[in-house]
Design an enzyme around this catalytic site. Structure first.
Site, PDB file in Angstrom:
ATOM      1  N   LYS A  92      -2.845  10.250  14.305  1.00  0.00           N
ATOM      2  CA  LYS A  92      -4.114  10.199  13.983  1.00  0.00           C
ATOM      3  C   LYS A  92      -4.722  11.095  13.307  1.00  0.00           C
ATOM      4  O   LYS A  92      -5.953  10.834  12.803  1.00  0.00           O
ATOM      5  CB  LYS A  92      -4.800  10.417  15.568  1.00  0.00           C
ATOM      6  CG  LYS A  92      -4.402   9.238  16.559  1.00  0.00           C
ATOM      7  CD  LYS A  92      -5.028   9.287  17.957  1.00  0.00           C
ATOM      8  CE  LYS A  92      -4.659   8.291  19.045  1.00  0.00           C
ATOM      9  NZ  LYS A  92      -3.407   8.572  19.500  1.00  0.00           N
TER      10      LYS A  92
ATOM     11  N   SER B  13       0.621  11.160  18.519  1.00  0.00           N
ATOM     12  CA  SER B  13      -0.616  10.860  18.307  1.00  0.00           C
ATOM     13  C   SER B  13      -1.051  12.099  16.906  1.00  0.00           C
ATOM     14  O   SER B  13      -1.985  11.789  16.635  1.00  0.00           O
ATOM     15  CB  SER B  13      -1.567  11.393  19.656  1.00  0.00           C
ATOM     16  OG  SER B  13      -1.689  10.249  20.476  1.00  0.00           O
TER      17      SER B  13
ATOM     18  N   LYS C 163      -4.954  18.885  16.567  1.00  0.00           N
ATOM     19  CA  LYS C 163      -4.404  17.586  17.196  1.00  0.00           C
ATOM     20  C   LYS C 163      -3.151  17.736  18.171  1.00  0.00           C
ATOM     21  O   LYS C 163      -2.205  18.363  17.689  1.00  0.00           O
ATOM     22  CB  LYS C 163      -4.208  16.515  16.226  1.00  0.00           C
ATOM     23  CG  LYS C 163      -3.964  15.167  16.917  1.00  0.00           C
ATOM     24  CD  LYS C 163      -5.275  14.672  17.233  1.00  0.00           C
ATOM     25  CE  LYS C 163      -5.373  13.277  18.203  1.00  0.00           C
ATOM     26  NZ  LYS C 163      -4.712  13.416  19.360  1.00  0.00           N
TER      27      LYS C 163
ATOM     28  N   SER D 212      -8.491  11.039  21.597  1.00  0.00           N
ATOM     29  CA  SER D 212      -7.185  10.631  21.199  1.00  0.00           C
ATOM     30  C   SER D 212      -6.946   9.198  21.574  1.00  0.00           C
ATOM     31  O   SER D 212      -5.916   8.695  22.039  1.00  0.00           O
ATOM     32  CB  SER D 212      -5.851  11.495  21.898  1.00  0.00           C
ATOM     33  OG  SER D 212      -4.750  11.268  20.867  1.00  0.00           O
TER      34      SER D 212
END
Length: 409
Positions: free
Chosen positions: A82, A79, A248, A145
């Site tokens: 992202k 992720s 993140k 997320s």
């Protein structure tokens, strides 16, 4: 035409006279060094042992890498992908292509129940036919997320996921990333999708710098959508010892547990990246080790501002007799803590004399920053304000002055 020819003749004569005169020593006689080979660590212990597959610690402002291991090895980004998705969205808002208040109609593509690859993954829990504002979908990506939110925004901005992925990889090229390639908008494992610790730090640096409004969302600790309250997955936001404001997390079976974190202390901001940790808690512990070590033993200083004159020099053949010189942009240096007073600044010119015409931001030399006898950074020395070519009479007078100056010194 006659004026230009006369000026060129005068200038050529001056250059010949310079070549036969005694060499002039510019202020700095320090030879250029390869700054990549300079070791800034003076009486600083080595970085702590970091128990992950790859990591990097970078100063946001100066770009100085303070610690790294396997930083260019390619890993599944999970992720962390992202972050680039968020960057593309932030750029679309910044450029006026979309607004955060736009309403997005959710399609079947973003419906988790309709997509088996979303099973067990992070979701915002969107439903087909829902109308959701962009600012909520952004939070669904940055905080929750949500893979479904990524698909919804990709379809809205680019028409489909493939076109959005092309945008992501275009920015990979723009940012000159060497070890990154995206195949998805959300980061679920895919063949030939990869990034590295260094590239993730650079993407994060660009996110913070280029789209600050987008980055500001990452410090929000929770978000509720459809009566479902979800906490930000970055546990370091609750840490009492560090001022973490992003960024993140990521996890898949192939990637392990990843975390990009950014924190501030005074005017210093650090970005840490850990890849391939064994647990969500370990990635936080190892990130905190890096950030704490960086803040404890280093500091960021700003020895020179772009809008502040560094030095003025005589200008020949111009309508002004002097030119103000400075750095092209604010200079940030990351140095061992407490060593600021020991930093020395000097400069070298590209030519012994500076000739008009000169344009704003024209590079005429190099500013050298030294610490403990070594060059730790070099920045272009540029013209602050345009200097136009002087009259034929002014050029002739300057020629006479230069001849005497170089003959009699």
């Amino acid at each position: 035409m006659k004026y230009i020819t006369t000026f060129s003749l005068i200038k050529n004569i001056v250059l010949i006279s310079i070549s036969i005169s005694i060499s002039i020593i510019i202020i700095s006689t320090t030879s250029f060094a390869n700054t990549d080979d300079v070791n800034l660590i003076t009486m600083i212990p080595s970085e702590p042992k970091i128990n992950v597959k790859a990591y990097i610690l970078m100063d946001y402002n100066s770009g100085k890498v303070l610690a790294e291991n396997n930083a260019d090895v390619r890993h599944a980004p999970a992720s962390l992908t992202k972050i680039m998705t968020s960057y593309v969205i932030g750029q679309a808002v910044k450029l006026g292509k979309i607004s955060v208040d736009d309403k997005v109609i959710i399609s079947n593509d973003a419906w988790a129940t309709n997509n088996p690859i979303f099973k067990g993954s992070s979701l915002m829990f969107l439903k087909p036919g829902d109308t959701v504002p962009v600012f909520k979908l952004i939070r669904g990506i940055d905080l929750q997320s949500g893979n479904d939110a990524c698909v919804a925004m990709a379809d809205y901005i680019a028409g489909n996921q493939d076109f959005f992925v092309n945008l992501m990889n275009n920015y990979v090229t723009t940012l000159r990333l060497q070890n990154t390639y995206f195949k998805t908008v959300h980061g679920l494992d895919a063949d030939q999708q990869y990034s590295s610790a260094r590239d993730m730090a650079l993407i994060s640096q660009a996110l913070i710098h280029d789209v600050p409004n987008e980055y500001a969302i990452y410090k929000e600790k929770e978000f509720t959508f459809n009566n479902i309250r979800q906490l930000n997955r970055n546990g370091l936001l609750w840490d009492q010892d560090l001022k973490v404001d992003g960024i993140k997390t990521g996890h898949t079976l192939a990637a392990g547990y990843n975390l990009v974190a950014s924190a501030t202390e005074g005017q210093m901001r650090l970005i840490s990246v850990v890849l391939g940790s064994k647990s969500f808690k370990e990635r936080e512990i190892e990130s905190k080790k890096l950030l704490t070590w960086g803040f404890r033993f280093f500091e960021t200083i700003v020895p020179l501002k772009a809008n502040k004159e560094f030095i003025s020099k005589p200008t020949w053949f111009g309508n002004d007799n002097t030119v103000q010189l400075s750095a092209a942009k604010d200079v940030y240096l990351t140095i061992p803590r407490g060593k600021g007073p020991d930093v020395k600044v000097s400069y070298t010119l590209n030519t012994p004399e500076i000739y008009a015409p000169l344009v704003t931001n024209q590079v005429v030399g190099t500013i050298n920053f030294q610490l403990d006898g070594k060059i730790i950074a070099q920045h272009p020395l540029v013209v602050m304000k345009e200097v136009k070519q002087g009259s034929i009479f002014k050029c002739f007078i300057d020629y006479i002055k230069l001849v005497f100056h170089h003959l009699f010194g």
